[in-house]
Write a protein that holds these residues in place. Structure first.
Motif, short mmCIF file in Angstrom:
data_model
loop_
_atom_site.label_atom_id
_atom_site.label_comp_id
_atom_site.label_asym_id
_atom_site.label_seq_id
_atom_site.Cartn_x
_atom_site.Cartn_y
_atom_site.Cartn_z
N GLN A 1 0.81 -1.23 0.17
CA GLN A 1 0.07 -0.17 -0.18
C GLN A 1 0.84 1.35 -0.14
N ASN A 2 1.87 1.40 0.80
CA ASN A 2 2.86 2.50 0.82
C ASN A 2 3.61 2.65 -0.55
N ILE A 3 3.87 1.93 -1.27
CA ILE A 3 4.65 1.93 -2.45
C ILE A 3 3.79 2.49 -3.29
N VAL A 4 2.42 2.04 -3.46
CA VAL A 4 1.49 2.28 -4.57
C VAL A 4 1.03 3.94 -4.12
N ASP A 5 1.02 4.12 -2.65
CA ASP A 5 0.49 5.49 -2.37
C ASP A 5 1.74 6.22 -2.80
N ILE A 6 2.98 6.15 -2.58
CA ILE A 6 4.06 6.89 -3.05
C ILE A 6 4.06 7.25 -4.59
N ARG B 1 1.67 7.18 -6.45
CA ARG B 1 0.42 7.91 -6.95
C ARG B 1 0.64 9.47 -6.57
N SER B 2 1.32 9.69 -5.48
CA SER B 2 1.39 11.03 -4.78
C SER B 2 2.80 11.58 -5.64
N ARG B 3 3.72 10.92 -5.88
CA ARG B 3 4.67 11.35 -6.60
C ARG B 3 4.65 11.23 -8.25
N ARG B 4 3.37 10.84 -8.67
CA ARG B 4 3.24 10.69 -9.95
C ARG B 4 4.17 9.62 -10.95
N VAL B 5 4.60 8.86 -10.15
CA VAL B 5 5.31 7.84 -10.60
C VAL B 5 4.78 6.65 -11.20
N PRO B 6 4.66 6.54 -12.56
CA PRO B 6 3.73 5.63 -13.34
C PRO B 6 3.87 4.03 -12.99
N THR B 7 5.09 3.71 -12.71
CA THR B 7 5.64 2.43 -12.70
C THR B 7 6.23 1.99 -11.56
N ILE B 8 6.17 0.86 -11.21
CA ILE B 8 6.88 0.19 -10.13
C ILE B 8 7.76 -0.98 -10.69
N ALA B 9 9.13 -1.01 -10.45
CA ALA B 9 10.03 -1.99 -11.38
C ALA B 9 10.60 -3.05 -9.94
N TYR B 10 10.17 -4.14 -10.17
CA TYR B 10 10.91 -5.13 -9.11
C TYR B 10 12.13 -5.60 -9.72
N THR B 11 13.44 -5.16 -9.15
CA THR B 11 14.75 -5.23 -10.07
C THR B 11 15.65 -5.46 -9.05
N TYR B 12 17.11 -5.08 -9.54
CA TYR B 12 18.33 -5.13 -8.73
C TYR B 12 18.81 -6.45 -8.46
N SER B 13 18.01 -7.20 -7.50
CA SER B 13 18.21 -8.63 -7.19
C SER B 13 17.39 -9.54 -8.07
N GLU B 14 16.52 -10.21 -7.41
CA GLU B 14 15.87 -11.25 -8.26
C GLU B 14 14.42 -11.20 -7.84
N TYR C 1 5.51 -10.65 -2.37
CA TYR C 1 5.44 -9.28 -2.38
C TYR C 1 5.27 -8.43 -3.44
N MET C 2 5.83 -9.05 -4.52
CA MET C 2 5.88 -8.54 -5.80
C MET C 2 4.37 -8.57 -6.46
N TYR C 3 3.73 -9.84 -6.20
CA TYR C 3 2.45 -9.92 -6.85
C TYR C 3 1.23 -9.05 -6.03
N ASP C 4 1.48 -9.08 -4.80
CA ASP C 4 0.39 -8.28 -4.25
C ASP C 4 0.68 -6.74 -4.47
N THR C 5 1.87 -6.26 -4.74
CA THR C 5 2.10 -4.73 -5.06
C THR C 5 1.52 -4.75 -6.45
N ALA C 6 2.00 -5.52 -7.06
CA ALA C 6 1.47 -5.22 -8.59
C ALA C 6 -0.04 -5.28 -8.78
N GLY D 1 -1.31 -1.96 -7.34
CA GLY D 1 -1.04 -0.92 -8.22
C GLY D 1 -2.00 -0.73 -9.49
N HIS D 2 -2.27 -2.25 -9.92
CA HIS D 2 -3.22 -2.07 -11.20
C HIS D 2 -4.42 -1.39 -10.72
N LYS D 3 -5.05 -1.70 -9.80
CA LYS D 3 -6.21 -1.27 -9.07
C LYS D 3 -6.19 0.39 -9.06
N HIS D 4 -4.75 0.85 -9.11
CA HIS D 4 -4.82 2.31 -8.93
C HIS D 4 -4.05 2.98 -10.04
#
Ligand code: SF4
Lengths: 307, 380
Positions: free
Chosen positions: B155-160, B162-175, B182-187, B190-193
């Protein structure tokens, strides 16, 4: 030849385990037997003439199936008798949480016996990788920077992947990435881990707790497959110590109609690999095994490995 | 982490990177460490993992990736972030990233996915492979108790975002596969918003969890490390076949896909390998699948090799073009023409780039402004 001493109570202990007093008695006799009669204090000071002594525990599973605090207390007593300053004794493990769960009181101060996990602030892992064969790991700074000598104080138990968890497997707790080395029954990895420079050069003694032996269903605590063996296994040779530990596990597996570990797809091949690397002796015919029984009066006499 | 402080960090104009133990990566924190305070948490999560079975003989078997790790009580899988506790398998990193940044989407690299936009990028500790050249080994090859983690639930990721107008979340750097839940639930959230999600991965995953995950993703970038099994065994500690199968599955699912191939001198840089790679892509994914060749720099366990010569990268580029691939790029060579997207029909630059910067965007919707050729990707 490598010498291994198995010292056990003549009478089977009850399930609560041994007292510090009883461990102390076993250690006095056991260390003395390891050196053909020298007093334990001299054995320890010969092995670790000066500096800081670490004791690596195995505290994976909380109070059960972890190195008993009373065994460490008894060893501490003997080390102090051997002239080691109390603050120069460091009980260590991967994490503070594991030590605490196993009943140890943390102490990273400059007073008293120290007890700390690698995750203690300011400790952590080495900056440089240590490598041997397929193993590339950072090593606990407790081992690289803090201690001059290490006593490996594992608990003897079955392991679902490695087959045997004794002294060699216990040193997985000294590296930052043990999860990478559980493939193919931990072979050749377990042997290569103890061949990493600081592990190999600082290892002095294995004191393996075999009072309550989990001969199947490990490494977690599984009371269905526990036997009260009532002994400890002592050796300066980590491979020989584990080889005798394996013999004890296999004996109880056979007694309880369980297949040998190799038949259970868990051959303990890493012992042979360690022997090939020159880290010790796995061939039983080249192990000088001394089995000693201690009676309730504290006197000892040669005995059998199994009752 | 204190969310207010976190937002301040993101607002202070720099990337907020939260990485491993301070003694491992002091420089990674850079100016941020001075500008902002982070509250790290020592607690690991205890959220039940998905895709595992309980074994009759006791213990569990993880079915998330092809390793199928077996773990008895208190044991972890190869990735080091999933643990058996009383024969229930748990993810220890749910909501606990150790690295958080806002990056240009081009850095992933994704060149055909909303060019010039930002991606809220995050990673937890752990990985299900062990590439000898890993540039993020300080987080990927460690256990979560060895990294400094912050609490950042979906929820915090999606809130950030939206408030910062960042259109995409990238799951990255490690694997990201190893923090699947965590990735699935966030994604999904995110889609809902209206926040999109992209996965930057080695692609070593079982078909079933991949299929479910793809429904929540908008793009995937796969690091195809080589086109030889031997290389996967020796250098990656994984297998090639499941990765190739996964690429085909992603393509079939209609999720936007780009591929990166890190060219490591002497290990995967023969001309024949480039030919085989191009032909495999052409036959299985189509000529419109973008391929990025990136440059190796000596690090982690491959410090004995030199950086990739530019000539080798150019050879790869030429071979793939000659084999008919339309979108072939070179990474880590700023200013090179192969950083830009060229229209395969009229030959004009549809997106001119330098590094992560867009110099010119000559797209009209998803077509070349010059000739009207459709450029594949997600541009609108
Ligand atoms: S996700 Fe992790 S635990 Fe599961 S099979 Fe893969 S490496 Fe093993």
């Amino acid at each position: 030849m490598s010498k291994v001493v198995v010292i056990r109570l003549a009478e089977k202990p009850d399930v609560s385990g041994l007292s510090e007093e009883q461990y102390r008695t076993l250690l006095y006799h056991g260390l003395s037997a390891l050196s053909d009669g020298k007093p334990s204090r001299q054995v320890l000071s010969d092995l670790m003439p000066r500096g800081v002594v670490g004791m690596k525990t195995n505290c994976l599973t909380g109070r059960f199936n972890s190195t008993p605090t009373v065994l460490i207390d008894a060893l501490t007593h003997l080390l102090i008798e051997a002239g080691i300053k109390e603050n120069n004794i460091v009980i260590w493990e991967r994490s503070n949480r594991e030590l605490t769960k196993a009943g140890f009181a943390l102490n990273a101060s400059s007073f008293g016996r120290r007890c700390l996990g690698t995750d203690t602030n300011g400790v952590g892992y080495s900056r440089e990788f240590y490598s041997c064969g397929e193993v590339n790991s950072l090593v606990s700074k407790v081992l690289t920077d803090l201690v001059d000598h290490n006593i490996n104080v594992p608990i003897l138990k079955d392991h679902s992947i490695a087959g045997l968890s004794g002294g060699i497997k216990n040193m997985f707790g000294a590296i930052h990435n043990p999860n990478k080395y559980h493939l193919t029954n931990c072979d050749p990895y377990a042997a290569q881990v103890i061949n990493l420079e600081p592990l190999r050069t600082k290892q002095r003694l294995t004191v393996m707790d075999a009072v309550r032996v989990q001969y199947h269903g490990g490494p977690g605590f599984n009371p269905k497959h526990v036997v009260m063996y009532g002994g400890i296994v002592i050796s300066a040779d980590p491979v020989a110590a584990d080889s005798i530990g394996l013999k004890i596990i296999e004996q109880y597996r056979a007694q309880n109609d369980l297949p040998a570990l190799w038949q259970d797809h868990r051959p303990v091949k890493y012992l042979q690999t360690a022997a090939k690397l020159g880290l010790g002796i796995a061939d039983e015919s080249r192990i000088d095994l001394r089995t000693i029984h201690v009676d309730s009066n504290g006197s000892s006499k040669p005995g059998e490995l199994f009752p | 982490m204190n969310r207010r402080l976190f937002l301040q960090c993101l607002g202070c104009g720099a990337t907020a990177t939260v990485l491993t133990q301070t003694d491992l990566l002091p420089s990674a924190l850079g100016g941020i460490q001075n500008a902002c305070a982070f509250d790290y948490t020592k607690t690991l999560s205890e959220v039940e993992a998905r895709y595992y079975i309980k074994r009759d003989e006791g213990g569990i078997e993880c079915r998330l990736c092809p390793r199928h790790c077996r773990a008895t009580d208190l044991e972890r899988g190869y990735c080091g972030v999933r643990e058996n506790r009383g024969d229930v398998y748990y993810t220890l990193v749910y909501g606990l990233p150790c690295s958080v940044n806002i990056d240009p989407i081009e850095k992933k690299p994704l060149f055909h996915f909303h060019p010039g936009t930002a991606a809220f990028s995050l990673a937890t500790a752990g990985c299900n492979a062990n590439c000898k050249f890993c540039q993020n080994w300080e987080i990927s090859q460690t256990r979560p108790e060895q990294t400094d983690n912050i609490e950042l639930p979906p929820q915090n990721i999606v809130d950030i975002c939206r408030s910062r107008r960042v259109p995409t979340i990238a799951y990255t750097y490690s694997e990201p596969i190893i923090f699947y839940e965590y990735m699935y639930d966030t994604a999904e959230l995110g889609h809902k918003h209206d926040v999109k999600s992209v996965m930057i991965t080695g692609g070593y995953i079982e078909p079933e969890p991949l299929g479910v995950l793809l429904k929540t993703l908008d793009a995937v970038k796969v690091d195809l490390k080589a086109i030889r099994e031997q290389y996967y065994r020796d250098i990656v500690s994984a297998e090639l076949k499941p990765v190739l199968d996964g690429l085909v599955q992603i393509k079939k699912a209609g999720v936007w896909l780009e591929i990166v191939y890190l060219v490591v001198p002497t290990l995967n840089d023969s001309e024949q390998e480039f030919v085989d790679l191009a032909r495999w892509i052409k036959a299985n994914l189509g000529v419109d699948t973008p391929v990025h060749f990136s440059r190796f720099h000596p690090q982690y366990l491959l410090k004995n090799l030199p950086p990739t010569p530019l000539t080798t990268l150019e050879t790869a580029w030429k071979i793939c073009k000659a084999e008919g691939l339309h979108y072939v790029y070179l990474g880590n060579v700023p200013g090179h023409e192969a950083e830009s997207t060229w229209c395969p029909h009229c030959g004009n630059a549809v997106i001119a780039r330098r590094g992560y910067q867009i110099l010119q965007n000559n797209l009209h919707g998803n077509t070349c402004k010059q000739c009207g050729q459709i450029i594949p990707g997600v541009f609108q």
